[in-house]
Design a protein around this motif. Structure first.
Motif, PDB file in Angstrom:
ATOM      1  N   GLU A 114       0.837  -1.193   0.000  1.00 10.22           N
ATOM      2  CA  GLU A 114       0.000   0.000   0.000  1.00 10.22           C
ATOM      3  C   GLU A 114       0.878   1.251   0.000  1.00 10.22           C
ATOM      4  O   GLU A 114       1.877   1.336   0.711  1.00 10.22           O
ATOM      5  CB  GLU A 114      -0.902   0.002   1.226  1.00 10.22           C
ATOM      6  N   VAL A 115       0.525   2.222  -0.826  1.00 14.75           N
ATOM      7  CA  VAL A 115       1.248   3.486  -0.921  1.00 14.75           C
ATOM      8  C   VAL A 115       0.428   4.569  -0.238  1.00 14.75           C
ATOM      9  O   VAL A 115      -0.808   4.601  -0.364  1.00 14.75           O
ATOM     10  CB  VAL A 115       1.506   3.862  -2.394  1.00 14.75           C
ATOM     11  N   SER A 116       1.078   5.445   0.473  1.00 21.37           N
ATOM     12  CA  SER A 116       0.365   6.499   1.195  1.00 21.37           C
ATOM     13  C   SER A 116      -0.360   7.418   0.224  1.00 21.37           C
ATOM     14  O   SER A 116       0.129   7.694  -0.885  1.00 21.37           O
ATOM     15  CB  SER A 116       1.335   7.304   2.055  1.00 21.37           C
ATOM     16  N   LYS A 117      -1.507   7.894   0.651  1.00 19.71           N
ATOM     17  CA  LYS A 117      -2.267   8.824  -0.189  1.00 19.71           C
ATOM     18  C   LYS A 117      -1.473  10.103  -0.426  1.00 19.71           C
ATOM     19  O   LYS A 117      -1.576  10.713  -1.504  1.00 19.71           O
ATOM     20  CB  LYS A 117      -3.606   9.141   0.467  1.00 19.71           C
ATOM     21  N   GLY A 118      -0.659  10.487   0.542  1.00 22.03           N
ATOM     22  CA  GLY A 118       0.144  11.695   0.383  1.00 22.03           C
ATOM     23  C   GLY A 118       1.112  11.590  -0.772  1.00 22.03           C
ATOM     24  O   GLY A 118       1.263  12.544  -1.556  1.00 22.03           O
ATOM     25  N   ASP A 123       2.556  12.900  -6.464  1.00 19.78           N
ATOM     26  CA  ASP A 123       2.884  12.491  -7.830  1.00 19.78           C
ATOM     27  C   ASP A 123       1.836  13.003  -8.818  1.00 19.78           C
ATOM     28  O   ASP A 123       2.164  13.443  -9.923  1.00 19.78           O
ATOM     29  CB  ASP A 123       2.979  10.965  -7.916  1.00 19.78           C
ATOM     30  N   ALA A 124       0.570  12.936  -8.407  1.00 18.31           N
ATOM     31  CA  ALA A 124      -0.491  13.446  -9.268  1.00 18.31           C
ATOM     32  C   ALA A 124      -0.330  14.946  -9.479  1.00 18.31           C
ATOM     33  O   ALA A 124      -0.546  15.459 -10.590  1.00 18.31           O
ATOM     34  CB  ALA A 124      -1.857  13.135  -8.656  1.00 18.31           C
ATOM     35  N   ALA A 125       0.082  15.659  -8.445  1.00 24.21           N
ATOM     36  CA  ALA A 125       0.285  17.104  -8.558  1.00 24.21           C
ATOM     37  C   ALA A 125       1.366  17.432  -9.587  1.00 24.21           C
ATOM     38  O   ALA A 125       1.266  18.422 -10.318  1.00 24.21           O
ATOM     39  CB  ALA A 125       0.639  17.688  -7.197  1.00 24.21           C
ATOM     40  N   ASP A 126       2.426  16.584  -9.640  1.00 24.62           N
ATOM     41  CA  ASP A 126       3.473  16.789 -10.651  1.00 24.62           C
ATOM     42  C   ASP A 126       2.905  16.684 -12.061  1.00 24.62           C
ATOM     43  O   ASP A 126       3.219  17.496 -12.940  1.00 24.62           O
ATOM     44  CB  ASP A 126       4.591  15.765 -10.461  1.00 24.62           C
ATOM     45  N   LEU A 127       2.079  15.663 -12.284  1.00 28.73           N
ATOM     46  CA  LEU A 127       1.494  15.483 -13.616  1.00 28.73           C
ATOM     47  C   LEU A 127       0.505  16.602 -13.945  1.00 28.73           C
ATOM     48  O   LEU A 127       0.427  17.065 -15.095  1.00 28.73           O
ATOM     49  CB  LEU A 127       0.802  14.125 -13.706  1.00 28.73           C
ATOM     50  N   ILE A 128      -0.259  17.027 -12.952  1.00 31.73           N
ATOM     51  CA  ILE A 128      -1.207  18.124 -13.174  1.00 31.73           C
ATOM     52  C   ILE A 128      -0.450  19.404 -13.548  1.00 31.73           C
ATOM     53  O   ILE A 128      -0.854  20.153 -14.451  1.00 31.73           O
ATOM     54  CB  ILE A 128      -2.072  18.338 -11.922  1.00 31.73           C
ATOM     55  N   GLY A 129       0.677  19.636 -12.866  1.00 26.15           N
ATOM     56  CA  GLY A 129       1.500  20.792 -13.209  1.00 26.15           C
ATOM     57  C   GLY A 129       2.047  20.706 -14.615  1.00 26.15           C
ATOM     58  O   GLY A 129       2.101  21.719 -15.340  1.00 26.15           O
ATOM     59  N   CYS A 175      -7.076  11.224  -8.321  1.00 23.97           N
ATOM     60  CA  CYS A 175      -6.399  12.517  -8.144  1.00 23.97           C
ATOM     61  C   CYS A 175      -6.164  13.199  -9.495  1.00 23.97           C
ATOM     62  O   CYS A 175      -6.340  14.427  -9.629  1.00 23.97           O
ATOM     63  CB  CYS A 175      -5.074  12.327  -7.422  1.00 23.97           C
ATOM     64  N   LEU A 176      -5.757  12.433 -10.511  1.00 25.31           N
ATOM     65  CA  LEU A 176      -5.542  13.008 -11.841  1.00 25.31           C
ATOM     66  C   LEU A 176      -6.849  13.534 -12.419  1.00 25.31           C
ATOM     67  O   LEU A 176      -6.871  14.571 -13.091  1.00 25.31           O
ATOM     68  CB  LEU A 176      -4.941  11.960 -12.775  1.00 25.31           C
ATOM     69  N   GLY A 177      -7.939  12.811 -12.148  1.00 24.74           N
ATOM     70  CA  GLY A 177      -9.234  13.266 -12.633  1.00 24.74           C
ATOM     71  C   GLY A 177      -9.639  14.607 -12.055  1.00 24.74           C
ATOM     72  O   GLY A 177     -10.187  15.465 -12.758  1.00 24.74           O
ATOM     73  N   LYS A 178      -9.335  14.790 -10.770  1.00 20.53           N
ATOM     74  CA  LYS A 178      -9.653  16.070 -10.128  1.00 20.53           C
ATOM     75  C   LYS A 178      -8.836  17.201 -10.748  1.00 20.53           C
ATOM     76  O   LYS A 178      -9.280  18.351 -10.773  1.00 20.53           O
ATOM     77  CB  LYS A 178      -9.381  15.983  -8.635  1.00 20.53           C
ATOM     78  N   GLY A 179      -7.639  16.866 -11.241  1.00 25.97           N
ATOM     79  CA  GLY A 179      -6.798  17.873 -11.901  1.00 25.97           C
ATOM     80  C   GLY A 179      -7.058  17.980 -13.385  1.00 25.97           C
ATOM     81  O   GLY A 179      -6.323  18.684 -14.097  1.00 25.97           O
ATOM     82  N   LYS A 180      -8.079  17.272 -13.881  1.00 22.89           N
ATOM     83  CA  LYS A 180      -8.510  17.327 -15.280  1.00 22.89           C
ATOM     84  C   LYS A 180      -7.402  16.906 -16.254  1.00 22.89           C
ATOM     85  O   LYS A 180      -7.244  17.492 -17.332  1.00 22.89           O
ATOM     86  CB  LYS A 180      -9.030  18.727 -15.625  1.00 22.89           C
ATOM     87  N   VAL A 181      -6.645  15.882 -15.871  1.00 16.06           N
ATOM     88  CA  VAL A 181      -5.656  15.283 -16.765  1.00 16.06           C
ATOM     89  C   VAL A 181      -6.358  14.261 -17.651  1.00 16.06           C
ATOM     90  O   VAL A 181      -7.163  13.460 -17.168  1.00 16.06           O
ATOM     91  CB  VAL A 181      -4.527  14.597 -15.960  1.00 16.06           C
ATOM     92  N   ASP A 182      -6.062  14.285 -18.934  1.00 16.45           N
ATOM     93  CA  ASP A 182      -6.614  13.276 -19.840  1.00 16.45           C
ATOM     94  C   ASP A 182      -5.986  11.928 -19.516  1.00 16.45           C
ATOM     95  O   ASP A 182      -4.756  11.798 -19.486  1.00 16.45           O
ATOM     96  CB  ASP A 182      -6.316  13.645 -21.294  1.00 16.45           C
TER      97      ASP A 182
END
Length: 394
Positions: A114-118, A123-129, A175-182
């Motif tokens: 299991e990986v922490s949600k944090g 990581d999702a924030a990096d892709l969203i950026g 998380c990626l969906g919330k950042g509107k990543v395709d």
């Protein structure tokens, strides 16, 4: 053209049967007897090397570390140890060997913690950026989630074995969906198409097969065409226009190497080659030729190698490719780990310029290449380990 199919597995029953476990001590004792009978040769070999005054192995490893770093030098017929150990484990019904799990359908896999949600949120924030940065430049980011070996909808796990890979991915993609990543979730696509995910994976490897790579390619190119308006030649996306050559009992994957053929079997290897005219140039090496000449390393198709997958398609990741036959002028960057090796070749056939790279893509290279689309293809274990999406920091 003769259609080749993968291995078919039974659906998981509603209730998992209880495994019949033998005392692991029996397996250990039998293996110890085998080592005792053959180990004298290894000790003699070690002593002869010490007496000779040799301090390094032929590969430059220190003698003190030779047993760990170059085991074959000193241990007689090491592969046989693995094979006999795997045979005994198979006969005793052991569902786990050397950190490899034999699923209920016979496929070999690892499991993910299991990986922490944090961490997943970071990581999702990096892709969203990265998505926001590309959109400001008039480019698009498409994230493609490759499946883990264990099917989200048919785990086939032995009793008592836990895997968090798909739960980690579900939260990451949320998380990626919330950042509107395709996003293209290949796990979900396979399920919605009514297909068996295991048919697209090697039995002994964590990698998917070339057929799995072609399936992912069709989803990627179809999405880009529908959403970004970049049209791909229909013949490139139709498997009927390719030849599929079967190399029987040819590929022993990463999991199979850890447990031996007698425990997990060995895979056939399929090479998918276009039957239409192709012309590709690797702009880095200035090598030009057909798809097969530029992208395929066929030495492993002439003589068996445990690394068939990685070597045969190894030329596809890490190059700048130009395709004059493409029906569009699109420039695409493909960022991927080894799962992309059987996807990138078909993308190279689809677009005018394709730059393929690992996770070391830099912001400078991104700006200089100025792509229309950046395609990220990521294996779940790399999502779990983190650090794959720091393009803007490189």
């Amino acid at each position: 053209m003769k259609r080749l199919s993968g291995f078919f597995s039974d659906k998981r029953p509603d209730e998992k049967p209880k495994a019949i476990r033998f005392p692991e001590s029996i397996l250990a004792i039998l293996f110890f007897v085998f080592i005792f009978l053959t180990g004298g040769y290894s000790l003699k070999n070690y002593w002869d090397i010490r007496v000779s005054g040799i301090t390094e192995t032929p590969d430059g490893f220190s003698l003190e570390n030779a047993f760990q770093d170059n085991f074959n030098i000193l241990l007689w017929n090491k592969d046989s140890y693995v094979e006999y150990y795997g045979l005994m484990a198979s006969l005793l019904g052991q569902p786990e060997l050397n950190q490899v799990i034999k699923l209920n359908n016979g496929y070999l896999s690892g499991v993910e913690a299991e990986v922490s949600k944090g961490q997943l949120e970071d990581d999702a924030a990096d892709l969203i950026g990265l998505k926001d940065y590309l959109e400001d430049k008039g480019s698009r980011l498409l994230y493609v989630q490759a499946p883990f070996k264990i099917d989200k909808y048919d785990e086939s796990l032995p009793p008592g074995v836990e895997d968090y890979s798909n739960r980690n991915l579900d939260y990451f993609l949320e998380c990626l969906g919330k950042g509107k990543v395709d996003v293209i979730d290949i796990r979900q696509a396979i399920h919605e198409d009514g297909l068996n995910q295991y048919d697209y994976f090697f039995r002994t490897d964590h990698h998917w097969t070339p057929e799995g790579g072609f399936y992912a390619f069709k989803k990627i190119s179809g999405y880009i065409e529908e959403n970004y308006g970049i049209v791909v030649d229909k013949q490139v996306r139709d498997l009927e226009n390719y030849r599929v050559d079967n190399y029987e009992d040819w590929h022993l994957g990463s999991n199979g190497q850890r447990v031996g053929i007698r425990y997990g079997g060995i895979d056939d290897f399929h090479m998918i080659s276009p039957e239409f005219d192709t012309q590709i140039t690797n702009m880095d090496t200035q090598v030009s030729g057909s798809y097969y000449d530029v992208l395929i390393e066929d030495a492993v198709l002439k003589e068996k190698s445990v690394a068939t997958y990685d070597i045969a398609y190894g030329n596809s990741i890490g190059g700048h490719f130009y395709n004059p036959n493409a029906q569009n002028d699109a420039k695409v960057i493909v960022v991927s780990d080894s799962m992309g090796k059987v996807v990138a070749p078909f993308l190279i056939l689809s677009y005018r310029e394709v730059y393929t790279t690992g996770y070391d893509l830099t912001k400078q290279a991104l700006d200089e290449y100025d792509p229309d689309v950046v395609v990220y293809i990521t294996y779940p274990a790399n999502v779990s380990s983190g650090g794959c999406f720091h393009v803007l920091e490189n």
